[in-house]
Scaffold this motif. Structure first.
Motif, PDB file in Angstrom:
ATOM      1  N   ASP B 169       0.908  -1.109   0.036  1.00 42.87           N
ATOM      2  CA  ASP B 169      -0.105   0.148  -0.025  1.00 42.87           C
ATOM      3  C   ASP B 169       0.771   1.273  -0.013  1.00 42.87           C
ATOM      4  O   ASP B 169       1.627   1.443   1.043  1.00 42.87           O
ATOM      5  N   ALA B 170       1.104   1.801  -0.918  1.00 37.32           N
ATOM      6  CA  ALA B 170       1.881   2.910  -1.405  1.00 37.32           C
ATOM      7  C   ALA B 170       1.186   4.224  -1.176  1.00 37.32           C
ATOM      8  O   ALA B 170       1.885   5.361  -1.470  1.00 37.32           O
ATOM      9  N   SER B 171       0.035   4.153  -0.524  1.00 40.19           N
ATOM     10  CA  SER B 171      -0.772   5.626  -0.448  1.00 40.19           C
ATOM     11  C   SER B 171       0.133   6.689   0.057  1.00 40.19           C
ATOM     12  O   SER B 171      -0.190   7.519  -0.605  1.00 40.19           O
ATOM     13  N   GLN B 172       0.552   6.624   1.159  1.00 44.23           N
ATOM     14  CA  GLN B 172       1.385   7.589   1.719  1.00 44.23           C
ATOM     15  C   GLN B 172       2.593   8.065   0.971  1.00 44.23           C
ATOM     16  O   GLN B 172       3.461   8.942   1.343  1.00 44.23           O
ATOM     17  N   ALA B 173       3.185   7.023   0.493  1.00 46.08           N
ATOM     18  CA  ALA B 173       4.470   7.108  -0.340  1.00 46.08           C
ATOM     19  C   ALA B 173       4.682   7.592  -1.717  1.00 46.08           C
ATOM     20  O   ALA B 173       5.552   8.395  -1.781  1.00 46.08           O
ATOM     21  N   ALA B 174       3.756   7.379  -2.430  1.00 48.59           N
ATOM     22  CA  ALA B 174       3.907   7.597  -3.730  1.00 48.59           C
ATOM     23  C   ALA B 174       4.066   9.237  -4.237  1.00 48.59           C
ATOM     24  O   ALA B 174       2.988   9.879  -3.491  1.00 48.59           O
ATOM     25  N   GLY B 175       5.042   9.712  -4.708  1.00 45.96           N
ATOM     26  CA  GLY B 175       5.331  11.107  -4.817  1.00 45.96           C
ATOM     27  C   GLY B 175       6.246  11.619  -3.801  1.00 45.96           C
ATOM     28  O   GLY B 175       6.859  12.783  -4.102  1.00 45.96           O
ATOM     29  N   SER B 176       6.813  10.986  -2.794  1.00 44.31           N
ATOM     30  CA  SER B 176       7.967  11.360  -2.065  1.00 44.31           C
ATOM     31  C   SER B 176       8.869  10.148  -1.871  1.00 44.31           C
ATOM     32  O   SER B 176       9.966  10.299  -2.250  1.00 44.31           O
ATOM     33  N   VAL B 177       8.454   8.998  -1.350  1.00 47.78           N
ATOM     34  CA  VAL B 177       9.246   7.982  -0.960  1.00 47.78           C
ATOM     35  C   VAL B 177       9.052   7.153  -2.203  1.00 47.78           C
ATOM     36  O   VAL B 177       8.117   6.614  -2.569  1.00 47.78           O
ATOM     37  N   GLY B 178      10.228   6.890  -2.789  1.00 42.31           N
ATOM     38  CA  GLY B 178      10.524   6.188  -4.054  1.00 42.31           C
ATOM     39  C   GLY B 178       9.917   4.794  -4.093  1.00 42.31           C
ATOM     40  O   GLY B 178       9.893   3.918  -2.967  1.00 42.31           O
ATOM     41  N   LEU B 179       9.351   4.335  -5.220  1.00 48.04           N
ATOM     42  CA  LEU B 179       9.192   2.717  -5.151  1.00 48.04           C
ATOM     43  C   LEU B 179       9.633   2.145  -6.527  1.00 48.04           C
ATOM     44  O   LEU B 179       9.238   2.626  -7.615  1.00 48.04           O
ATOM     45  N   ASP B 180      10.347   1.155  -6.374  1.00 48.70           N
ATOM     46  CA  ASP B 180      10.890   0.362  -7.720  1.00 48.70           C
ATOM     47  C   ASP B 180      10.091  -0.675  -7.538  1.00 48.70           C
ATOM     48  O   ASP B 180      10.574  -1.861  -7.064  1.00 48.70           O
ATOM     49  N   PHE B 181       9.004  -0.972  -8.463  1.00 45.56           N
ATOM     50  CA  PHE B 181       8.280  -2.035  -8.727  1.00 45.56           C
ATOM     51  C   PHE B 181       8.885  -3.285  -9.267  1.00 45.56           C
ATOM     52  O   PHE B 181       8.714  -4.320  -8.297  1.00 45.56           O
ATOM     53  N   GLU B 182       9.762  -3.280 -10.153  1.00 45.88           N
ATOM     54  CA  GLU B 182      10.481  -4.428 -10.570  1.00 45.88           C
ATOM     55  C   GLU B 182      11.492  -4.771  -9.574  1.00 45.88           C
ATOM     56  O   GLU B 182      11.553  -6.186  -9.441  1.00 45.88           O
ATOM     57  N   LYS B 183      12.387  -3.873  -8.755  1.00 48.67           N
ATOM     58  CA  LYS B 183      13.131  -4.536  -8.021  1.00 48.67           C
ATOM     59  C   LYS B 183      12.362  -5.063  -6.667  1.00 48.67           C
ATOM     60  O   LYS B 183      13.009  -6.136  -6.090  1.00 48.67           O
ATOM     61  N   LEU B 184      11.265  -4.231  -6.417  1.00 50.35           N
ATOM     62  CA  LEU B 184      10.769  -4.829  -5.345  1.00 50.35           C
ATOM     63  C   LEU B 184      10.012  -6.294  -5.254  1.00 50.35           C
ATOM     64  O   LEU B 184      10.144  -7.174  -4.458  1.00 50.35           O
ATOM     65  N   GLY B 185       9.702  -6.516  -6.571  1.00 54.15           N
ATOM     66  CA  GLY B 185       9.357  -8.001  -6.859  1.00 54.15           C
ATOM     67  C   GLY B 185       7.886  -8.272  -6.171  1.00 54.15           C
ATOM     68  O   GLY B 185       7.507  -9.420  -5.651  1.00 54.15           O
TER      69      GLY B 185
END
Lengths: 82, 372
Positions: B169-185
């Motif tokens: 749940d990236a609700s509060q993170a999207a736009g500030s804390v990065g998310l690498d979907f491929e790497k995260l798996g």
């Protein structure tokens, strides 16, 4: 003459058109004529007949193989290639 | 008004977002429904937004980017795709009701991997202990109540090792804390468009690992219309009905703005505001701050309790002084239970790239006033 390269979804057709654009081939996203749409609504990319082979090659390399290629004759008749 | 409730919805948006929404309403119809200009313009906008999001979150294929109406919508799709009644599901102790309620509604065997606030190593240990035998796991990237950045990379690695699909749940993170979907798996990542991504309300994004997903809604997609089943391929499988084109156009403008500024710069600015605000409040008596010792553990959200004052009354008093904040349980009773704040709730101050140090100073002064 033109070729219609058909795709399973609008998103794929759009992606294909952009890949072709980057390769210098003009492709127009359009609806597949009803007579040639075997499963109902579908989208295609229309390219000039002279670009058919190059376009299919580029798209296949990009993982975007068309489902079918359809020749549209000057009189509007359609010939399904595959 | 000084708006410090961006964890709910960012109110100040880039001007380009408003313009894009307005232009879309004027010039665009519906993608996938025709080959005429306004339909194709809409289709291009939707595709451009998909591309921008795929780029921002390192998603391999555009088709993995699904437009939803909210993070809640996306989380419901993800949860219903992975969880059946009775399945054991591990969730962090900081999940929102957008996770807890769908799981409860399905009748899942919910196991809370509870761990103390701002202790990432304990969060990893809690997941490690709870994961064996689980059918799925859910973890927020950032707590909407406390701004706590959970160690999702480590939790995702644990899930991969155990073969447990993870929903982020990236609700509060999207736009500030990065998310690498491929790497995260992870299997899915859900987020709203109207918070850090700067889009309008009514927009959301779900990132999907593959097409093995259960539609939440069924209907027309503009593709394979002669078959009764929903298309087997993405994004069509999960996007029936008319797209929210003005919303997606606004979201595209927001994401492009963000790409120009960078998420890292946004996070840095919000952390500086939080630090400044915290220092000002630390000088006041009767204020309890929920602030991480290690700044790397906290995004731009700060919860506080004002001794001897009900949190809702405090928020109302602040609203009377022109400060917009949120109080109560923030739709995340589980987070409050984990942190020991369920009884009282908290007053939450959340910052955006548009907030200034002057605003933070005025807000701190207002807190001092209401305590006086």
């Amino acid at each position: 003459m033109q070729f219609l390269l058909t795709f399973r979804s609008l998103t794929y057709a759009q992606r294909a058109a952009r890949v072709l654009e980057r390769a210098g081939i003009t492709g127009t996203v359009s609806r597949v004529p009803k007579a040639a749409a075997t499963k109902g609504c579908a989208y295609c990319v229309i390219v000039a007949a002279r670009h058919r082979d190059m376009a299919v090659g580029i798209l296949t390399s990009a993982g975007l193989s068309p489902e079918r290629t359809i020749l549209r004759n000057p009189d509007g008749t359609l010939e399904v290639e595959r | 008004m000084i708006y410090l409730d961006s964890a709910a919805t960012t109110l100040q948006k880039p001007a380009a977002v408003r313009y894009a929404v307005s232009e879309a309403m004027r010039t665009m119809s519906s993608p996938g429904r025709g080959g005429y200009e306004s339909a194709m313009l809409a289709a291009d906008t939707v595709l451009d937004c998909r591309m921008a999001l795929a780029d921002l979150f390192c998603v391999r294929e555009l088709e993995q980017v699904i437009f939803t109406s909210s993070a809640t919508h996306g989380l419901n799709i993800a949860i219903r795709s992975l969880v059946k009644p009775g399945d054991r599901v591990v969730i962090s102790g900081y999940e929102h009701n957008a996770v807890w309620r769908p799981l409860w509604g399905i009748g899942a065997d919910i196991r809370v991997a509870a761990s103390p606030l701002f202790r990432p190593e304990d969060a990893v240990a809690a997941f490690q202990k709870a994961l064996p035998g689980a059918k799925a796991a859910v973890c927020c990237q950032v707590s909407n109540v406390f701004g706590y950045i959970l160690p999702v990379e480590q939790i995702a690695a644990l899930c991969r090792r155990e073969g447990v699909p993870l929903i982020v749940d990236a609700s509060q993170a999207a736009g500030s804390v990065g998310l690498d979907f491929e790497k995260l798996g992870c299997a899915f990542a859900a987020m709203p468009g109207h918070k850090g991504l700067m889009g309008p309300q009514g927009t959301g994004v779900l990132l999907c690992r593959d097409g093995d997903v259960e539609p939440l809604f069924y209907g027309g997609t503009g593709s394979v219309s002669q078959q009764a089943e929903m298309p087997a391929f993405l994004p069509d499988r999960l996007e029936p009905g008319t797209h929210n084109v003005p919303g997606i156009a606004g979201l595209l403008a927001g994401v492009r703005w963000l790409q120009g500024r960078t998420c890292a710069a946004v996070l840095d600015h919000e952390r500086q505001l939080l630090e400044d605000f915290s220092q000002r409040l630390a000088g006041l008596d009767r204020v309890r701050l929920f602030k991480a010792e290690d700044p790397a553990c906290q995004a731009g959200v700060l919860s506080v309790q004002l001794e001897g004052m009900d949190c809702e009354e405090a928020a109302e008093a602040l609203a009377g002084r022109g400060i917009a904040v949120r109080a109560g349980l923030h739709c995340a009773p589980l987070a409050h239970e984990t942190a020991g704040t369920l009884e009282q709730g908290t007053v939450r101050f959340s910052f955006s790239p548009f907030n200034t140090f002057q605003e933070v100073a005025a807000a701190a002064e207002a807190v001092g006033d209401i305590l006086a």
